[in-house]
Design a protein around this motif. Sequence first.
Motif, short mmCIF file in Angstrom:
data_model
loop_
_atom_site.label_atom_id
_atom_site.label_comp_id
_atom_site.label_asym_id
_atom_site.label_seq_id
_atom_site.Cartn_x
_atom_site.Cartn_y
_atom_site.Cartn_z
N GLU A 1 5.25 9.91 2.02
CA GLU A 1 4.61 9.70 0.72
C GLU A 1 5.59 9.96 -0.43
OE1 GLU A 1 -0.11 10.38 0.42
OE2 GLU A 1 1.07 12.20 0.71
N ASP A 2 6.34 11.06 -0.31
CA ASP A 2 7.31 11.38 -1.37
C ASP A 2 8.40 10.31 -1.45
OD1 ASP A 2 5.89 13.65 -1.88
OD2 ASP A 2 7.20 14.98 -0.72
N PHE A 3 8.86 9.83 -0.29
CA PHE A 3 9.89 8.80 -0.28
C PHE A 3 9.37 7.52 -0.94
CE2 PHE A 3 11.67 5.05 1.90
CZ PHE A 3 13.01 5.19 1.53
N ARG B 1 10.95 5.88 -4.30
CA ARG B 1 11.49 4.53 -4.34
C ARG B 1 10.78 3.68 -5.41
NH1 ARG B 1 12.00 0.35 0.72
NH2 ARG B 1 9.94 -0.31 0.01
N TYR B 2 9.49 3.90 -5.56
CA TYR B 2 8.74 3.17 -6.59
C TYR B 2 9.26 3.54 -7.98
CZ TYR B 2 4.78 1.84 -9.55
OH TYR B 2 3.99 1.31 -10.55
N GLU B 3 9.50 4.83 -8.20
CA GLU B 3 10.02 5.26 -9.50
C GLU B 3 11.42 4.69 -9.76
OE1 GLU B 3 8.50 6.85 -11.85
OE2 GLU B 3 6.64 7.16 -10.72
N LEU C 1 4.33 1.39 2.57
CA LEU C 1 5.00 2.52 3.22
C LEU C 1 4.02 3.66 3.50
CD1 LEU C 1 8.38 2.70 1.25
CD2 LEU C 1 8.07 2.11 3.66
N VAL C 2 3.15 3.94 2.53
CA VAL C 2 2.19 5.02 2.73
C VAL C 2 1.19 4.64 3.83
CG1 VAL C 2 0.33 6.32 1.64
CG2 VAL C 2 2.44 5.87 0.38
N ASP C 3 0.74 3.39 3.85
CA ASP C 3 -0.19 2.95 4.89
C ASP C 3 0.44 3.05 6.27
OD1 ASP C 3 -2.08 2.44 2.97
OD2 ASP C 3 -1.75 0.27 2.91
N GLN C 4 1.73 2.69 6.36
CA GLN C 4 2.41 2.79 7.65
C GLN C 4 2.50 4.24 8.10
OE1 GLN C 4 6.43 1.33 7.58
NE2 GLN C 4 6.76 1.64 9.78
N ALA C 5 2.84 5.12 7.17
CA ALA C 5 2.93 6.55 7.50
C ALA C 5 1.56 7.10 7.89
CB ALA C 5 3.51 7.33 6.33
#
Length: 624
Positions: A294-296, A300-302, A334-338
């Motif tokens: 989530e943090d990654f 990356r979005y920022e 990415l969050v959905d995959q995690a």
Amino acid sequence: MSAELVRGQNHPLPGNRLEIRVSAGTPVVAAVTLGDEQGRVAADGDASAQPGEGWLAHPGAPRLPGVEVPRQAAADHRLALDLGALPDTVHRVHVLLALPADCPDGPAVFGAAPAPHLTVTTPDGAEAAGFTITGLSAETALLAVELYRRQGTWKVRAVGQGYEGGLSALLADQGAARPAATARLIDQAVARAQSRSVDGPADTGAAASADRTADPAAASGTVSDAAAPDAAGVDYRHPRRGAAPPPPLPPPPAPPAPVAGDASGWTMEERLHNQIWGMFEDLTRSVAAYRSAEDFAASRYEQELDRLLADPRTRGGPEADAARDQAQLKQMALVDQARAVLDRDLAQLTAEAEVVEPALPPPFAGWDNPCWHAYQVPAERPLAVRLGSLNLPEAPELRIPLLARLPLERGLWVDAAEDRRLALDTAVAIAARLLASHPAGGFALSALDPAGSGAAALAPLHTGGALALPPATMGAAGVSEVLNRLTERVDLLQMAMRGGAADALPPGFDTAEQLLIVNEFPYGFDDRAVNQLRYLADEGPAAGVHLLLVADREDAAAYGPVLDPLWRSMLRLTPLPSDHLADPWVGHAWTYEPSPVPTGSQVLAQVLRQLAAAGPAEQGRPFP
């Protein structure tokens, strides 16, 4: 489909025969250690043996059963593993990377080198998982990834733990008996391999191909993977000739059905204890990986937004809006995959908990477990006792038992700030559980309740025979009598233990473990009594005297910092769910839930009656 892992994340492996490919961008040394369930390597007990013999594969000794590593330092490596060929005692395989000790042209630390990337593949090259080790600075050695056995199947976990002290510090952390000597052995082997290396034309012809076949570990670090041409000079296997793609990666095998007691140990109790802590560790690391992902994704979005704002051409307009939407979609993907990976792990752990919880013996089980209805006074003390349950916000329905090893190494404090009566009820349930987990006459209770406010909550212990004397209600005098008795006990036992004269104790000395319940602390305590209580908290556990405080810390504020060491030395529990406990690995804030006796249940009274019938109450009597 290959999974790109982040620190702490795990992924099932497609089989036993694997390759681990390393791309570091600078020469590195690759090694593998074999460990037990706790990750500790075998001890170097034989003084005549080489350091690391039997548990370490490195350039000087590249082969172990099921393991083969390269012989040289190189920017690219291939490590071969056959997990099915490992000894049964091996439960964890650690892949280590280190910068060569003598490489003047290379970087001095990993922070000055490209981020190493590791890929786990099948022998035919199909990728199963990848991991890029980022955020490095002054480290010179890395524990890159860990392959571990869980319920009969193997998984890979991304670790990325760096060590500024190099291989010596890394090996010491894994329990090596001679880490410095082992690290020197590896450095010497790498230096010898470098001295044999000469620059020259690449190998050609069948001889070179045969050399690579005979020594794949050496070839992995120093020879190109391109196939050699045949005698006519035609390379039929060149990638541009349309070589057939590798077959798709088979789906990972379905995890086996969980079984209670599926862990190491000589007894079922020990196996269940180790299995519970394995579940706790798995949940810790799975949630850590999800939070890291989530943090990654957010980071990356920022970064993508910053790039858009930095360019005047992309700050506004339809193209800028589309770019921002695309960046947000990437973040959500990415969050959905995690989350999908976390849900998979949670489903497996939930299934395991559903078979483990009903199989727990009384010391490990909640008061609502039917096993208490078949309770028998034990003949010996168990390995641990349950103090409640733990859960995390990502999986509130998955509760892991909180087990405390016996004998207790620190006192317990039930925080009464929110509900004083419920706090004392929680303390009584814990005290009864400790009493029920010891043989008859092996554990004794005393209680201090100077204000008399806890009489109703303590009544089951008194009427059930667990408290032979009623709680002291005589103010400071009653407090002083009990504390003097327990302090004298600690002094006598300490003198006996230090002098090696345990048989010199007074005749009839009660050797049972002692638990002192203190309600409404510090009410009724003068300065001398406070100092005695601090002494019992510090020295009591080693002499078998334990504290169970029911108190609101704010009530002791008048003592200032004098009591701070007391509070810090005790394990804080709460009568209502509270997220105040942290794990030792990543520091998650775990929600603690007590294990109360169900409302209207007679199980506590039934257990106390059996304890009373098993032997006369020794609790609360003075020394002869």
